[in-house]
Design a protein around this motif. Structure first.
Motif, PDB file in Angstrom:
ATOM      1  N   ILE A  34      25.169  37.254  46.636  1.00 35.15           N
ATOM      2  CA  ILE A  34      26.224  37.223  47.649  1.00 35.15           C
ATOM      3  C   ILE A  34      26.443  38.656  48.126  1.00 35.15           C
ATOM      4  CG2 ILE A  34      28.637  36.686  48.141  1.00 35.15           C
ATOM      5  CD1 ILE A  34      28.490  34.446  46.126  1.00 35.15           C
ATOM      6  N   ILE A  35      26.176  38.874  49.411  1.00 37.16           N
ATOM      7  CA  ILE A  35      26.375  40.211  49.980  1.00 37.16           C
ATOM      8  C   ILE A  35      27.759  40.237  50.614  1.00 37.16           C
ATOM      9  CG2 ILE A  35      25.449  41.943  51.572  1.00 37.16           C
ATOM     10  CD1 ILE A  35      22.746  40.429  51.392  1.00 37.16           C
ATOM     11  N   GLY A  36      28.638  41.053  50.040  1.00 36.58           N
ATOM     12  CA  GLY A  36      30.035  41.063  50.488  1.00 36.58           C
ATOM     13  C   GLY A  36      30.857  40.187  49.564  1.00 36.58           C
ATOM     14  N   VAL A  37      31.477  40.799  48.544  1.00 39.10           N
ATOM     15  CA  VAL A  37      32.217  39.984  47.570  1.00 39.10           C
ATOM     16  C   VAL A  37      33.717  40.097  47.820  1.00 39.10           C
ATOM     17  CG1 VAL A  37      30.454  39.901  45.799  1.00 39.10           C
ATOM     18  CG2 VAL A  37      31.990  41.862  45.877  1.00 39.10           C
ATOM     19  N   GLY A  38      34.121  39.837  49.070  1.00 36.14           N
ATOM     20  CA  GLY A  38      35.533  39.861  49.441  1.00 36.14           C
ATOM     21  C   GLY A  38      36.144  38.479  49.348  1.00 36.14           C
ATOM     22  N   LEU A  39      37.098  38.211  50.230  1.00 35.99           N
ATOM     23  CA  LEU A  39      37.785  36.916  50.242  1.00 35.99           C
ATOM     24  C   LEU A  39      36.791  35.749  50.302  1.00 35.99           C
ATOM     25  CD1 LEU A  39      40.177  34.900  50.871  1.00 35.99           C
ATOM     26  CD2 LEU A  39      39.908  35.557  53.266  1.00 35.99           C
ATOM     27  N   VAL A  54      26.594  42.037  45.695  1.00 40.19           N
ATOM     28  CA  VAL A  54      26.197  43.275  46.373  1.00 40.19           C
ATOM     29  C   VAL A  54      27.314  43.617  47.343  1.00 40.19           C
ATOM     30  CG1 VAL A  54      24.540  44.297  47.992  1.00 40.19           C
ATOM     31  CG2 VAL A  54      23.735  42.712  46.221  1.00 40.19           C
ATOM     32  N   ASP A  55      27.724  44.881  47.380  1.00 44.46           N
ATOM     33  CA  ASP A  55      28.776  45.240  48.334  1.00 44.46           C
ATOM     34  C   ASP A  55      28.655  46.714  48.693  1.00 44.46           C
ATOM     35  OD1 ASP A  55      31.795  43.656  48.905  1.00 44.46           O
ATOM     36  OD2 ASP A  55      31.490  45.735  49.568  1.00 44.46           O
ATOM     37  N   ALA A  56      28.845  47.028  49.959  1.00 44.78           N
ATOM     38  CA  ALA A  56      28.786  48.415  50.408  1.00 44.78           C
ATOM     39  C   ALA A  56      29.888  49.237  49.735  1.00 44.78           C
ATOM     40  CB  ALA A  56      28.934  48.474  51.932  1.00 44.78           C
ATOM     41  N   ASN A  57      30.960  48.560  49.335  1.00 42.56           N
ATOM     42  CA  ASN A  57      32.066  49.215  48.660  1.00 42.56           C
ATOM     43  C   ASN A  57      31.913  49.026  47.147  1.00 42.56           C
ATOM     44  OD1 ASN A  57      34.510  49.897  47.474  1.00 42.56           O
ATOM     45  ND2 ASN A  57      35.714  49.174  49.229  1.00 42.56           N
ATOM     46  N   PRO A  58      31.543  50.137  46.414  1.00 45.86           N
ATOM     47  CA  PRO A  58      31.280  49.988  44.968  1.00 45.86           C
ATOM     48  C   PRO A  58      32.499  49.466  44.200  1.00 45.86           C
ATOM     49  CG  PRO A  58      31.152  52.328  45.673  1.00 45.86           C
ATOM     50  CD  PRO A  58      31.371  51.521  46.899  1.00 45.86           C
ATOM     51  N   LYS A  59      33.696  49.765  44.690  1.00 47.79           N
ATOM     52  CA  LYS A  59      34.904  49.267  44.016  1.00 47.79           C
ATOM     53  C   LYS A  59      34.965  47.742  44.046  1.00 47.79           C
ATOM     54  CE  LYS A  59      38.127  53.076  44.682  1.00 47.79           C
ATOM     55  NZ  LYS A  59      39.132  53.578  45.617  1.00 47.79           N
ATOM     56  N   HIS A  60      34.528  47.180  45.167  1.00 48.98           N
ATOM     57  CA  HIS A  60      34.577  45.718  45.305  1.00 48.98           C
ATOM     58  C   HIS A  60      33.679  45.012  44.284  1.00 48.98           C
ATOM     59  CE1 HIS A  60      36.417  45.147  49.596  1.00 48.98           C
ATOM     60  NE2 HIS A  60      37.191  45.842  48.782  1.00 48.98           N
ATOM     61  N   VAL A  61      32.431  45.508  44.126  1.00 50.55           N
ATOM     62  CA  VAL A  61      31.557  44.849  43.121  1.00 50.55           C
ATOM     63  C   VAL A  61      32.112  45.022  41.720  1.00 50.55           C
ATOM     64  CG1 VAL A  61      29.207  44.393  43.934  1.00 50.55           C
ATOM     65  CG2 VAL A  61      29.930  46.763  43.601  1.00 50.55           C
ATOM     66  N   PRO A 115      38.013  41.314  46.987  1.00 50.60           N
ATOM     67  CA  PRO A 115      37.710  40.371  45.894  1.00 50.60           C
ATOM     68  C   PRO A 115      38.969  39.804  45.226  1.00 50.60           C
ATOM     69  CG  PRO A 115      37.065  42.638  45.321  1.00 50.60           C
ATOM     70  CD  PRO A 115      37.407  42.641  46.760  1.00 50.60           C
ATOM     71  N   GLU A 116      40.062  40.586  45.197  1.00 54.70           N
ATOM     72  CA  GLU A 116      41.301  40.101  44.578  1.00 54.70           C
ATOM     73  C   GLU A 116      41.849  38.895  45.342  1.00 54.70           C
ATOM     74  OE1 GLU A 116      40.880  43.146  45.759  1.00 54.70           O
ATOM     75  OE2 GLU A 116      41.180  44.621  44.153  1.00 54.70           O
ATOM     76  N   ALA A 117      41.452  38.758  46.619  1.00 54.60           N
ATOM     77  CA  ALA A 117      41.962  37.659  47.443  1.00 54.60           C
ATOM     78  C   ALA A 117      41.150  36.378  47.262  1.00 54.60           C
ATOM     79  CB  ALA A 117      41.954  38.072  48.913  1.00 54.60           C
ATOM     80  N   ALA A 118      40.018  36.463  46.522  1.00 53.05           N
ATOM     81  CA  ALA A 118      39.163  35.280  46.332  1.00 53.05           C
ATOM     82  C   ALA A 118      39.926  34.164  45.615  1.00 53.05           C
ATOM     83  CB  ALA A 118      37.912  35.669  45.540  1.00 53.05           C
ATOM     84  N   ILE A 119      39.704  32.937  46.058  1.00 53.50           N
ATOM     85  CA  ILE A 119      40.452  31.785  45.549  1.00 53.50           C
ATOM     86  C   ILE A 119      39.480  30.688  45.156  1.00 53.50           C
ATOM     87  CG2 ILE A 119      42.034  29.907  46.204  1.00 53.50           C
ATOM     88  CD1 ILE A 119      43.215  31.803  48.308  1.00 53.50           C
ATOM     89  N   HIS A 120      39.651  30.132  43.973  1.00 47.09           N
ATOM     90  CA  HIS A 120      38.882  28.954  43.600  1.00 47.09           C
ATOM     91  C   HIS A 120      39.407  27.773  44.409  1.00 47.09           C
ATOM     92  CE1 HIS A 120      36.227  26.754  40.873  1.00 47.09           C
ATOM     93  NE2 HIS A 120      37.064  25.759  41.103  1.00 47.09           N
ATOM     94  N   GLY A 121      38.514  27.036  45.068  1.00 45.77           N
ATOM     95  CA  GLY A 121      38.951  25.873  45.854  1.00 45.77           C
ATOM     96  C   GLY A 121      39.297  26.191  47.293  1.00 45.77           C
ATOM     97  N   LEU A 122      39.022  27.427  47.743  1.00 46.89           N
ATOM     98  CA  LEU A 122      39.346  27.810  49.126  1.00 46.89           C
ATOM     99  C   LEU A 122      38.717  26.863  50.149  1.00 46.89           C
ATOM    100  CD1 LEU A 122      40.599  29.951  51.115  1.00 46.89           C
ATOM    101  CD2 LEU A 122      38.404  31.124  51.044  1.00 46.89           C
ATOM    102  N   PHE A 123      37.512  26.377  49.830  1.00 44.09           N
ATOM    103  CA  PHE A 123      36.744  25.602  50.813  1.00 44.09           C
ATOM    104  C   PHE A 123      36.901  24.086  50.669  1.00 44.09           C
ATOM    105  CE2 PHE A 123      34.525  29.631  49.953  1.00 44.09           C
ATOM    106  CZ  PHE A 123      34.506  30.166  51.220  1.00 44.09           C
ATOM    107  N   THR A 124      37.533  23.665  49.595  1.00 46.58           N
ATOM    108  CA  THR A 124      37.561  22.233  49.267  1.00 46.58           C
ATOM    109  C   THR A 124      38.085  21.366  50.408  1.00 46.58           C
ATOM    110  OG1 THR A 124      37.992  22.921  46.995  1.00 46.58           O
ATOM    111  CG2 THR A 124      38.328  20.588  47.495  1.00 46.58           C
ATOM    112  N   HIS A 125      37.296  20.372  50.790  1.00 42.97           N
ATOM    113  CA  HIS A 125      37.645  19.395  51.836  1.00 42.97           C
ATOM    114  C   HIS A 125      37.826  20.013  53.219  1.00 42.97           C
ATOM    115  CE1 HIS A 125      37.766  16.573  48.656  1.00 42.97           C
ATOM    116  NE2 HIS A 125      38.894  17.009  48.127  1.00 42.97           N
TER     117      HIS A 125
END
Lengths: 282, 282
Positions: free
Chosen positions: A5-10, A29-36, A124-134
């Motif tokens: 996954i390139i870009g591990v944000g929201l 993989v992320d251009a921002n090392p803090k994000h990975v 990445p802190e904004a990532a949510i399990h189930g964001l895409f569901t349905h």
């Protein structure tokens, strides 16, 4: 299955969370090392690596980065990824990237997609399990993707429990201008307008309530993600914004004239939006 | 204490629910006979009656009706209500009604107020217990109300657990134009614009998601309540809409020029709205 996954944000982070436990090994993989590092620490990804290493050992590569970056990166990845690897993206505009892909000899290994889900937060802190569901994913130009690659991407969206819509990149971009992009511009601009006034009217936000909060919520969205979207979808957005501004001006004139009957009529027409909103899964 | 609530919809009904159990007897009056019957059946009010009878036996009268109707009705009620009775209103514009009240010999018995809470729904079925809790009420021209009347109204808002802001009707109307009225116009107009496009693009709403829902939610609001608000606050709204439309046009030009740096800069400025939204109680 190795998935990069390139870009591990929201968006990328939420995909990673949704694919966990399905015999996947997720490389971030992320251009921002803090994000990975954050994504690794939060257990969102299984491995952090550089782009070339990650690409070289992947079965599926997902670009969850701003649309201008995705368009630039696509040929490089198609050139360097292993045979039988599939590339997909999650960008909110589709014509631009499909044009670039069309010119590539490995076009068939790419699937143009847009999973329509998100929040106003980012990173990445904004990532949510189930964001895409349905919720819904648009896939464009399915006929240009190899059936194997299409199957891999469809399987992923099945795991994420998304429903698939197929349409052309042009239809996608025209529709999304109205149902997503001008919503964002409307919010950003409203936020900006009220913040400008605050300089003279310090206590103005004492009076802000939940209605205001709802309307300007999207003004919190990431400029790095949205500015390239607006640029890529400029022709469609120009038309959509013309229609929106024209209606605003009509509304303003009716208010200035005190034409209450016509205002009430327009508002009653707008109330029909209830029919649409009732169909949207929150 | 006998309290008459004129207009037992979302706002009046929610006030009634909030005052239950505080040694109150709530009399409901509504131009729509179905509304009073529903409010009675749902246990929102204790008694349904006609305006004259209700007014003649009240200690407190609350107008929770459209702002044009409230302005018209105010002199009649002040003329006919008992000595020691207090009149208040809950309208979203304050200059117009304060002007009418200023000319009345019983001005002191009136308290101009605007409890800032609501939803996009309307009618007695939309009434909610706790709608006002920890939200804000603006009181205008407190110095023109008798202290007894002011105390009655403050006591009511204490029971409803609201915080009080004092300001002039002009400040109220100028501020509310920005933090509430243009939010509504922005939503109504966005809803209208997308519904117009739907005629040519039937499947456009297949793609509507939660971001869109948030931005157009207010387009479901009642035209009967909002059209008179917009008419009464026309001068302030005209200025606010000018600023909003000007910013939209700027945004549109930058998008057409592909000036991504300037777009990103404006969006970053708009992101500051997070500071405001964090302070709003949902």
């Amino acid at each position: 299955m190795n998935i990069t996954i390139i870009g591990v944000g929201l968006i990328g982070g939420s995909v990673a969370l949704g694919l966990k436990g399905f015999q996947t090994h997720i490389i971030g993989v992320d251009a921002n090392p803090k994000h990975v590092q954050t994504a690794l620490k939060l257990g969102i990804i299984d491995e952090a690596n550089d782009l070339d290493t990650a690409v070289s050992k992947s079965d599926l590569i997902i670009m969850a980065i701003p649309v201008d970056a995705a368009r630039k990166l696509l040929p490089y990845i198609l050139n360097h990824m292993p045979a039988n690897c599939t590339l997909t993206d999650m960008g909110s505009t589709k014509s631009g990237i499909c044009q670039v892909a069309a010119e590539h000899p490995r076009r068939g290994a790419y699937v143009a997609a847009h999973p329509m889900a998100g929040t106003e937060n980012s990173g990445p802190e904004a990532a949510i399990h189930g964001l895409f569901t349905h919720k819904k994913t648009v896939i464009c130009e399915r006929e240009l993707s190899h059936s194997d690659s299409l199957d891999v991407v469809l399987k992923m969206y099945e795991i994420l429990q998304m429903n698939i819509l197929y349409m052309s990149p042009e239809d996608h971009d025209r529709h999304i201008a109205y149902v997503s992009h001008i919503s964002h511009i409307s919010s950003f601009t409203l936020g900006l307008t009220v913040l400008e006034i605050e300089k003279d009217e310090e206590r103005i936000f004492d009076m802000a309530s939940t209605g205001f909060a709802s309307t300007v919520r999207l003004a919190k969205s990431s400029p790095d993600m949205w500015a390239p979207i607006f640029k890529q979808n400029a022709p469609q957005l120009s038309t959509a914004l013309d229609a929106y501004i024209k209606n605003l001006q009509l509304f303003k004139e009716l208010i200035e004239e005190g034409n209450i009957d016509e205002i009430r009529k327009l508002m009653t027409q707008a109330n029909d939006i209830r029919r649409i909103l009732d169909g949207i899964r929150q």
